[in-house]
Design an enzyme around this catalytic site. Structure first.
Site, PDB file in Angstrom:
ATOM      1  N   ASN A  16      32.279  37.021  46.285  1.00  0.00           N
ATOM      2  CA  ASN A  16      33.329  37.689  45.602  1.00  0.00           C
ATOM      3  C   ASN A  16      32.549  38.674  44.468  1.00  0.00           C
ATOM      4  O   ASN A  16      33.029  39.594  44.054  1.00  0.00           O
ATOM      5  CB  ASN A  16      34.286  36.631  44.817  1.00  0.00           C
ATOM      6  N   ARG A  67      27.857  19.545  27.592  1.00  0.00           N
ATOM      7  CA  ARG A  67      28.653  20.616  28.206  1.00  0.00           C
ATOM      8  C   ARG A  67      28.780  21.523  26.909  1.00  0.00           C
ATOM      9  O   ARG A  67      28.586  22.584  27.377  1.00  0.00           O
ATOM     10  CB  ARG A  67      30.091  20.067  28.681  1.00  0.00           C
ATOM     11  N   ARG A  93      30.880  24.883  37.607  1.00  0.00           N
ATOM     12  CA  ARG A  93      31.000  23.777  36.580  1.00  0.00           C
ATOM     13  C   ARG A  93      32.244  23.923  35.633  1.00  0.00           C
ATOM     14  O   ARG A  93      32.854  25.093  35.453  1.00  0.00           O
ATOM     15  CB  ARG A  93      30.061  24.412  35.272  1.00  0.00           C
ATOM     16  N   LEU A  95      34.442  24.175  32.434  1.00  0.00           N
ATOM     17  CA  LEU A  95      34.080  24.743  31.225  1.00  0.00           C
ATOM     18  C   LEU A  95      34.663  23.967  30.126  1.00  0.00           C
ATOM     19  O   LEU A  95      35.688  23.342  30.172  1.00  0.00           O
ATOM     20  CB  LEU A  95      34.495  25.990  30.933  1.00  0.00           C
ATOM     21  N   HIS A 111      40.829  31.480  42.872  1.00  0.00           N
ATOM     22  CA  HIS A 111      41.111  30.111  43.690  1.00  0.00           C
ATOM     23  C   HIS A 111      41.423  30.555  44.885  1.00  0.00           C
ATOM     24  O   HIS A 111      42.503  31.350  45.062  1.00  0.00           O
ATOM     25  CB  HIS A 111      41.916  29.386  42.850  1.00  0.00           C
TER      26      HIS A 111
HETATM   27  C1  GRF Z   1      35.609  31.233  46.707  1.00  0.00           C
HETATM   28  O1  GRF Z   1      36.508  30.745  47.951  1.00  0.00           O
HETATM   29  C2  GRF Z   1      36.375  31.183  45.677  1.00  0.00           C
HETATM   30  O2  GRF Z   1      37.622  31.338  45.829  1.00  0.00           O
HETATM   31  C3  GRF Z   1      36.235  29.683  45.046  1.00  0.00           C
HETATM   32  O3  GRF Z   1      34.675  29.621  45.517  1.00  0.00           O
HETATM   33  C4  GRF Z   1      34.293  30.516  46.472  1.00  0.00           C
HETATM   34  C5  GRF Z   1      33.207  31.203  46.002  1.00  0.00           C
HETATM   35  O4  GRF Z   1      32.690  31.995  47.331  1.00  0.00           O
HETATM   36  N1  GRF Z   1      36.424  29.603  43.740  1.00  0.00           N
HETATM   37  P1  GRF Z   1      31.724  33.261  46.820  1.00  0.00           P
HETATM   38  O5  GRF Z   1      30.508  32.483  46.104  1.00  0.00           O
HETATM   39  O6  GRF Z   1      32.312  34.364  45.989  1.00  0.00           O
HETATM   40  O7  GRF Z   1      31.099  33.663  48.077  1.00  0.00           O
END
Ligand code: GRF
Length: 218
Positions: A16, A67, A93, A95, A111
């Site tokens: 991402n 934390r 983590r 937060l 997500h």
């Molecule tokens: C993704 O599926 C995202 O939705 C979730 O964790 C994964 C991260 O993948 N929160 P990347 O590290 O971005 O490849």
């Protein structure tokens, strides 16, 4: 064009993050990544950032007593980089409420489900077990409860007969890579407002089509 400065927090693969890097490479994209911070030194995403010439920093949560102390270090680094928006991209983590409050409506997460369904981990396994015909992904503003908060953008992804979790994850991930940069673009363009904890987007157009799964005759 004045660009929105974004900080990206990662823990792993960083696909991402890569989608955001690729979007920011377009001079017409209204945001720039000013910092990538990982809590894991071996995170593959760090190399993606370095390859793109972006400044990276490892802040290992194990070096902190609490934390709160870890989040204070994150906060200090983000402020130093002058980040205006923080994107969680596979950041593993939880937060603290204090950090979330400080960055309220300037902190977003992606997500891999159609929230509020299927919060938490092992999403795709649970989606398959539930037998739903559509899943998807969501970019939302972060609130203290995990995977909760005002929804900015979602993509619906069909579940195919015969999918296993890996196949489904790959299909959803493709959608993630489309919607995360789009969420950042909408925010950077100043079109996103949170009203009574619901997101309003100026000039947003919804698709006209109804999707049915399974389709007739298949
Ligand atoms: C993704 O599926 C995202 O939705 C979730 O964790 C994964 C991260 O993948 N929160 P990347 O590290 O971005 O490849």
């Amino acid at each position: 064009m004045k660009k929105l400065k974004i900080g990206v927090l990662i823990s792993g693969r960083g696909s991402n993050l890569q989608a955001l890097i690729d979007a920011c490479a377009d001079p017409a994209f209204p945001a720039d990544i000013v910092a990538v911070i990982s809590n894991v030194a071996e995170a593959a995403g760090l190399a993606r950032a370095k390859d793109a010439g972006i400044s990276t920093r490892v802040i290992d949560h194990r070096q902190f007593d609490s934390r709160e102390a870890f989040d204070a270090a994150l906060d200090a680094e983000l402020k130093k980089s002058k980040a205006e928006l923080v994107c969680l991209a596979g950041f593993m983590r939880v937060l603290t409420d204090g950090f979330v409050a400080r960055w309220r409506d300037r902190l977003i997460n992606i997500h891999p489900s159609l929230l509020p369904a299927f919060t938490g981990r092992n999403t795709h396994e649970r989606v398959l077990k539930a037998g739903v015909r559509f899943t998807g992904c969501t970019v939302h503003f972060v609130r203290p409860e995990m995977d909760q908060g005002p929804i900015i953008i979602q993509a619906a992804v069909p579940v195919h007969a015969g999918d296993d979790a890996a196949a489904l994850a790959a299909r959803v991930l493709e959608a993630e890579h489309r919607i995360y940069p789009e969420a950042v673009r909408l925010i950077a363009e100043g079109r996103v407002r949170v009203v009574a904890d619901v997101v309003r987007i100026e000039g947003a157009a919804a698709p006209g089509a109804i999707l049915v799964n399974p389709e007739r005759g298949r």
